[in-house]
Enzyme design. Sequence first.
Site, PDB file in Angstrom:
ATOM      1  N   THR A  38      33.646  34.176  34.676  1.00  0.00           N
ATOM      2  CA  THR A  38      33.036  34.482  33.376  1.00  0.00           C
ATOM      3  C   THR A  38      32.960  33.258  32.475  1.00  0.00           C
ATOM      4  O   THR A  38      32.298  33.283  31.443  1.00  0.00           O
ATOM      5  CB  THR A  38      33.829  35.598  32.666  1.00  0.00           C
ATOM      6  N   HIS A  43      41.910  30.196  32.637  1.00  0.00           N
ATOM      7  CA  HIS A  43      42.838  29.979  31.531  1.00  0.00           C
ATOM      8  C   HIS A  43      44.232  30.417  31.966  1.00  0.00           C
ATOM      9  O   HIS A  43      44.431  30.870  33.104  1.00  0.00           O
ATOM     10  CB  HIS A  43      42.376  30.709  30.264  1.00  0.00           C
ATOM     11  N   HIS A  46      45.086  33.520  33.909  1.00  0.00           N
ATOM     12  CA  HIS A  46      44.859  33.591  35.360  1.00  0.00           C
ATOM     13  C   HIS A  46      46.047  33.063  36.162  1.00  0.00           C
ATOM     14  O   HIS A  46      46.093  33.238  37.384  1.00  0.00           O
ATOM     15  CB  HIS A  46      43.624  32.777  35.751  1.00  0.00           C
ATOM     16  N   LYS A  80      38.649  46.678  29.316  1.00  0.00           N
ATOM     17  CA  LYS A  80      37.644  46.295  28.326  1.00  0.00           C
ATOM     18  C   LYS A  80      37.219  47.521  27.518  1.00  0.00           C
ATOM     19  O   LYS A  80      37.094  48.620  28.048  1.00  0.00           O
ATOM     20  CB  LYS A  80      36.405  45.709  29.015  1.00  0.00           C
ATOM     21  N   ARG A  84      30.653  43.599  28.733  1.00  0.00           N
ATOM     22  CA  ARG A  84      30.491  42.195  28.431  1.00  0.00           C
ATOM     23  C   ARG A  84      29.089  41.728  28.782  1.00  0.00           C
ATOM     24  O   ARG A  84      28.387  42.355  29.582  1.00  0.00           O
ATOM     25  CB  ARG A  84      31.538  41.365  29.166  1.00  0.00           C
ATOM     26  N   LYS A 229      49.332  38.980  22.362  1.00  0.00           N
ATOM     27  CA  LYS A 229      48.714  38.699  23.649  1.00  0.00           C
ATOM     28  C   LYS A 229      49.121  37.332  24.181  1.00  0.00           C
ATOM     29  O   LYS A 229      49.088  36.329  23.464  1.00  0.00           O
ATOM     30  CB  LYS A 229      47.191  38.772  23.523  1.00  0.00           C
ATOM     31  N   LYS A 232      46.981  33.293  24.131  1.00  0.00           N
ATOM     32  CA  LYS A 232      46.107  33.097  22.979  1.00  0.00           C
ATOM     33  C   LYS A 232      46.834  32.296  21.905  1.00  0.00           C
ATOM     34  O   LYS A 232      48.021  32.474  21.670  1.00  0.00           O
ATOM     35  CB  LYS A 232      45.692  34.451  22.387  1.00  0.00           C
ATOM     36  N   THR A 233      46.104  31.408  21.249  1.00  0.00           N
ATOM     37  CA  THR A 233      46.630  30.668  20.112  1.00  0.00           C
ATOM     38  C   THR A 233      45.657  30.874  18.954  1.00  0.00           C
ATOM     39  O   THR A 233      44.633  31.559  19.090  1.00  0.00           O
ATOM     40  CB  THR A 233      46.737  29.163  20.417  1.00  0.00           C
TER      41      THR A 233
END
Length: 427
Positions: A38, A43, A46, A80, A84, A229, A232-233
Amino acid sequence: MNFVEELRWRGMLHTEMPGTEDMLNKGMASGYIGFDPTADSLHVGHLTQIMTLIHFQRAGHKPYALVGGATGMVGDPSGKSAERNLLSEDVLQHNLESVKKQLTRFLDFNTGANSAEMVNNYDWFKDFTFLDFIRDVGKHITVNYMMAKDSVKKRLEGDTGMSFTEFTYQLVQGYDFYYLWKNHNCSLQMGGSDQWGNIVTGTELIRRKDSGEAFALTTNLIKKADGTKFGKTESGAVWLDAERTSPYQFYQFWLNTTDVDAKSYIRIFTLLDREVIEAMEVEHDAAPHTRILQKALAKDITIRVHGEAEYEKAIKSSEFLFGNVGLEFLGELNETEVVGIFSGVDNYKIALSDLEQGINVADLLAVKTSIFASKGEAKKMIQGGGAAINKVKIATADDVYTTDALINGKFIIVQKGRRNYFLVIAE
């Protein structure tokens, strides 16, 4: 220690289909995990699945990494709340090549019988017509079976509903498993716990279509101890691509892990032995301020993702900001790397022409930028010795700065106090 035991002590194992461990203990088995392209980079989200394949290969089994050239065109509804966007073929192909390149860093593709292999499901779907698919695949799985999946039920109960495209995703993924089972003797599919429904659709298709037997195993979805989560930042996802997330930012992400999360992450994301990790935990508990777990975690992952040289550079970058590494270090970095170091601090842009004429330091700090709220505040801080430019205390509020102050011909580093940094970029 076998593969399942390895995942279990590391806190990675979520669910395994009955008979999975017995099958794996009989000898070398083949198993796969799918990665949908995608984006043009994987990231840190994964990494759990990448680590699963690494442990699978280290246990003597043969890993397959499936990149979803076909499923990437559809979009997995699992987890989801909305459908998407579908990607164009050109974008998808670019993403595929990038993801393939990243996966080769982690798995051994040249180690004999259990060498890793990479496959693309577009190769077996590109000539599969719609009529052939619904006749040869669709007839084996009932709508009742598909509707019972959590990923389907949640979407149907929501406001957005679910398109036919996404509804059929589990059949497409199920056929992936069937194809690999049939043509590559692949008896195990692995994935995150949110993939269980899609995975067992594959085992069901193998059973119904060819009376075959296949197995499923899922890993825990990673969350932070505070419920937020993972991966994530404030600036978004933490990518494996150095162009998206610099090695310094990547290193800092792991270094800033909380004590609670570090104890979990060091088991999941490193290849350190159990005895080593448990000894570190004891040492960490005795002196948490040393952050031994975080340092070991950040070192291990940064080296495996970016290499030893980038890890050393990340260490120096940290020491530049918080230690005693001098300004000359920035001269070793390119523009992207310098910006990466200061990505978490306020950046300001000024006109290069202003510096060519010379700027009074109070104007620089409070007019051309808003590092200080006013010139008066800037002058007061300067007089108190609390302001520095390029790691040198500003002598007086009357000082003038020119292009001679630019680092790499582009940057000025401002400090307000000891640890508050600001980056000024001349354009």
